[in-house]
Design a protein around this motif. Structure first.
Motif: not given
Length: 140
Positions: A35-42, A67-87
């Motif tokens: 839950k702290d990812l966005e603020s940490y990365l910013k 089975e945990s791939i769905q959680h990781v896909k959600g994480f990747v979606t969050l990264l792409k949403k908040h940091f779209p310029d970083i592949p």
């Protein structure tokens, strides 16, 4: 010239590792709550440039997604949403936690330190990142 940053994604902890600016060495950075990812990365990105995010991709022994791939896909979606310029690149993470535990056990740390799950997660992220660096050096 930016760094590479890798993540070992879990529901309770997120292991993070980075390279040096020349992308020669992978180093454990930190373990945080997801839950702290966005603020940490910013905050991190205010002082450091990150060229690519590498995310551990959980797979079963036969190479199919775990089975945990769905959680990781959600994480990747969050990264792409908040940091779209970083592949974002996915990297096979099979055995990284076991390799991390083995590396920590061989390090000579006290038993209580070896059982620190946060340490295991950050070392696992380092192994994911080091594997990615090796893949790059081989031209894949």
């Amino acid at each position: 010239m930016g760094r590479l940053m890798a993540f070992d994604v879990g529901t309770k902890r997120l292991g993070i590792a980075v390279t040096d600016p020349l992308k020669m060495f992978a180093t454990a950075l930190e373990t945080i709550h997801p839950k702290d990812l966005e603020s940490y990365l910013k905050k991190y990105l205010q002082t450091q440039e990150v060229e690519t995010f590498i995310v551990g991709e959980p797979k079963q022994m036969n190479g199919t997604p775990s089975e945990s791939i769905q959680h990781v896909k959600g994480f990747v979606t969050l990264l792409k949403k908040h940091f779209p310029d970083i592949p974002v690149v996915m990297m096979d993470e099979r055995f990284t936690s076991k390799m991390a535990s083995a590396a920590i056990a061989q390090s000579g740390l006290k038993r209580s330190d070896r059982q620190n799950k946060a340490l295991v997660d950050s070392v696992a992220a380092t192994i994911i990142l080091q594997s990615y660096l090796e893949k790059l050096s081989l031209g894949f």
